[in-house]
Scaffold this active site. Structure first.
Site, short mmCIF file in Angstrom:
data_model
loop_
_atom_site.label_atom_id
_atom_site.label_comp_id
_atom_site.label_asym_id
_atom_site.label_seq_id
_atom_site.Cartn_x
_atom_site.Cartn_y
_atom_site.Cartn_z
N LEU A 104 -6.05 -8.07 1.04
CA LEU A 104 -6.07 -9.22 1.93
C LEU A 104 -6.41 -8.78 3.35
O LEU A 104 -5.89 -7.78 3.82
CB LEU A 104 -4.69 -9.88 1.98
N CYS A 162 -2.96 -2.06 9.34
CA CYS A 162 -3.43 -1.44 8.10
C CYS A 162 -4.32 -0.22 8.32
O CYS A 162 -4.00 0.88 7.87
CB CYS A 162 -4.17 -2.48 7.27
N LYS A 180 -2.72 2.90 9.77
CA LYS A 180 -1.70 3.42 8.83
C LYS A 180 -2.37 4.07 7.62
O LYS A 180 -2.04 5.18 7.21
CB LYS A 180 -0.82 2.24 8.41
N THR A 189 0.86 -1.18 0.00
CA THR A 189 0.00 0.00 0.00
C THR A 189 0.89 1.23 0.00
O THR A 189 1.62 1.47 0.96
CB THR A 189 -0.89 -0.01 1.25
N ARG A 219 0.68 -5.69 16.36
CA ARG A 219 1.23 -4.34 16.18
C ARG A 219 0.09 -3.33 16.27
O ARG A 219 -0.96 -3.55 15.69
CB ARG A 219 1.87 -4.22 14.78
#
Ligand code: UDX
Length: 480
Positions: free
Chosen positions: A162, A293, A296, A128, A360
Site C-alpha cells: 500500500l 517506509c 526504514k 514488513t 514521520r
C-alpha cells in the site's frame, strides 16, 4: 462456488492494520481489529478512522454499520479466527534493522489465545518484517500455545504494497497478491481468503456503493495471486521498496547533473518512462524520498546485507544520493540568497507526500533542521501533517525553538520571507492566494540576492511557473 464467510482478525490498527481489516470486512468477512490503544478501538467502533487515509473512514463507518467490522482490545476473537493478520509497527532500530518487538509480542498473545483453537488457524505477517521472521513467529506461537506449526497452525508471509494516501485503491486493486508459505494447507486457506478480491465479487454492493469514485479502477487488470516460500516473500517486499527508492534517487541524481549541464531532467524522465522496461512511475523528481517506509526498508535491507557480508551497494548509494538531494535543496536556496543567516524561509508541506497526515521521518524534518542550524527562521504550513510533525519533532515546536513558526494559513508562510520552499505537492497549494503572497514576501528579498523578486523553489515542479513569474517571483524548479 460461494465461499462461506471467514473469521478474520487483524492485530494493529495503524496504516497497515486498519486498511487491511477494513478491506476484508468490505469483502463480507467477519472481521475484528485488535489494538491495545482503547482510543483507536473506540474510534473504529464509532465508525471513525484512526488514520488519515482518503476514503477509509467512509468504509469503516459502512462496515461497522453492516456489523462485519468491530474493534477490541482483547484477543478473544483469535480463539475462533480462521486467519489472524499481524499488522503492527516494525520501526527501525539504531543499527537500521527492523525492531520486531511488537511483532513478537503479538505472536505471543496470539499463541496464548490459540490454546483452545479447534481449527487450523493461519497467522499472516502483513507488516514488513525481516527475512526469516515467519519462522520466528511460528516458534513463538508454538511456545505460547503448545501447538505444533504445520500440524496445528501455519504462519505465512503476505506483504502489503500500500502507498499511503492511496491505500484504499492499492488494497482493493493491487497489481499482485504475494503469499509466502511452507504449508499447502495454509495456501488453500489464503486462496479462500483472497478469492473475493481476485474475482472482485461484492465490489459493487460494498466498496463501490461507499466509494463510487473508485469505479474506474474496475477496468484495471485483476491481480496476480503470486505464491512462493516465506523467505522469498519477505525478501520480495524489501527488494521492491528498495528498488523504488533506487529509482527515485537515480532520477534525482540525473536532475542535479542536468541542472549543471543545461539539460531538462523532466523531459529526460518523460522520455525514459516511454520505455516499457523502465516505466514512467517513480521517476518524479523531488527533494528526496522519505516517510515511514522507504527509509526504514532501505536501512533494514542494507543492514541485513552488510550483516551477511553481501552489501547491496546500490541501496547504500541510493540512501547517500537521497541525503545529498535533501542538502541540494538548501544549496540552491543559499546560491540564490547568497547568505542564509538571519533570513526567513516559508515552507509549504511537512508530510512526506500529499494525501496523508504522516509526517514521520520526512524530508521536511531534515531540511528544516539544517536551515535552522544555518541561522534561518522558518515559517511552515501543512494541511494535515502539523500534529504528527510536532509529535515526532518536539524540539521543533514553537516556543522550544523561536526559529520556527507554524502558520494556520498557507499564505502566511510568505510573511517577510526571503524565500518560499515547496516540499509537498498538496493540491490545495495550487489554489492558495499567490497574489497576496507576492505582496507579503520581501521582494528583491536579500540585499545581495542575485535575482530580483522573492525566490520560490518548487521541489516538485508542481506550481504554475508562468503565473508566479508574472507575480514577480523568481521561480526555480528542480532538474532544469
Ligand atoms: C511505499 C511503497 O510505494 C509501497 O508500495 C509500500 O507498501 C510502502 O512504501 P509510501 O511510502 O506510502 O509507499 O509512499 P510512496 O508513494 O512510495 O512515496 C515514498 C516517497 O518517495 C515519498 O517521499 C514520495 O514523495 C517519494 N517519491 C515517490 C518521489 O520522490 N518520486 C516519485 O516518483 C515517487
Amino acid at each position: 462456488m460461494a465461499l462461506e464467510t471467514m473469521n478474520v482478525v487483524c492485530i494493529g490498527s495503524g496504516y497497515v492494520g486498519s486498511v487491511t481489516g477494513t478491506a476484508f470486512a468490505l469483502l463480507g468477512q467477519n472481521t475484528t481489529i485488535i489494538d491495545i490503544d482503547t482510543s483507536k478501538v473506540e474510534m473504529i467502533n464509532s465508525g471513525k478512522s484512526p488514520i488519515y487515509e482518503p476514503g477509509l473512514e467512509a468504509l469503516i463507518q459502512y462496515a461497522v454499520e453492516q456489523k462485519v467490522l468491530k474493534a477490541e482490545t482483547s484477543y478473544k476473537s483469535v480463539e475462533d479466527a480462521d486467519v489472524i493478520f499481524i499488522g503492527v509497527g516494525t520501526p527501525s532500530k539504531e543499527d537500521g534493522t527492523a525492531d520486531l518487538q511488537y511483532v513478537k509480542a503479538a505472536a505471543r498473545d496470539i499463541g496464548t489465545a490459540l490454546r483452545n483453537h479447534k481449527g487450523f488457524p493461519v497467522i499472516i505477517n502483513k507488516s514488513t518484517v525481516s527475512i526469516g521472521t515467519a519462522e520466528v513467529v511460528a516458534t513463538i506461537i508454538e511456545e505460547a500455545s503448545g501447538l505444533q506449526a504445520a500440524k496445528d497452525f501455519a504462519v505465512v508471509s503476505n506483504p502489503e504494497f500500500l502507498r499511503e494516501g492511496y491505500a484504499v485503491e492499492d488494497v482493493f486493486f493491487p497489481d499482485r497478491i504475494v503469499v509466502g508459505f511452507n504449508s499447502d494447507k495454509a495456501n488453500e486457506i489464503m486462496q479462500q481468503l483472497y478469492a473475493r478480491m481476485l474475482s472482485r465479487e461484492r465490489y459493487e454492493e460494498g466498496l463501490l456503493r461507499v466509494l463510487p469514485e473508485l469505479r474506474p479502477y474496475m477496468e484495471k487488470e485483476k491481480p496476480v495471486y503470486f505464491t512462493t516460500d516465506t523467505k522469498s516473500s519477505e525478501m520480495l517486499k524489501y527488494a521492491s521498496n528498495a528498488f523504488l527508492a533506487v529509482k527515485i534517487s537515480y532520477i534525482n541524481e540525473i536532475a542535479m547533473l542536468s541542472e549543471r549541464l543545461g539539460a531538462n531532467a523532466l523531459e529526460v524522465a518523460k522520455g525514459m518512462g516511454l520505455d516499457s522496461r523502465i516505466g514512467n512511475k517513480f521517476l518524479e523528481i523531488s527533494s528526496g524520498w522519505s516517510g515511514s517506509c522507504f527509509p526504514k526498508d532501505t536501512a533494514e535491507l542494507l543492514a541485513t546485507s552488510q550483516k551477511y557480508n553481501r552489501e547491496i551497494k546500490l541501496v547504500n548509494a541510493a540512501m547517500e544520493a537521497n541525503d545529498a538531494m535533501h542538502n541540494y535543496v538548501i544549496e540552491k536556496i543559499k546560491t540564490v540568497l547568497k547568505s542564509l543567516n538571519g533570513k526567513t524561509v516559508g515552507i509549504l508541506g511537512l508530510t512526506f507526500k500529499p494525501n496523508t497526515d504522516d509526517a514521520r521521518k520526512t524530508q521536511a524534518e531534515v531540511i528544516i533542521r539544517n536551515l535552522i542550524d544555518l541561522g534561518v527562521n522558518v515559517r511552515v504550513h501543512d494541511p494535515q501533517g502539523v500534529p504528527m510533525f510536532q509529535k515526532y519533532n518536539p524540539k521543533l515546536v514553537e516556543g522550544s525553538s523561536n526559529a520556527i513558526v507554524y502558520c494556520e494559513q498557507a499564505e502566511d508562510v510568505a510573511e517577510r520571507a526571503d524565500a518560499i520552499l515547496l516540499l509537498t505537492h498538496w493540491q490545495e497549494y495550487l489554489q492558495i492566494d499567490w497574489q497576496k503572497m507576492s505582496q507579503m514576501v520581501r521582494m528583491g528579498s536579500a540585499s545581495n540576492a542575485v535575482h530580483d523578486g522573492a525566490y520560490i523553489l518548487d521541489t516538485r515542479n508542481f506550481l504554475d511557473k508562468q503565473k508566479l513569474v508574472e507575480l514577480g517571483f523568481f521561480y526555480q524548479g528542480l532538474g532544469y
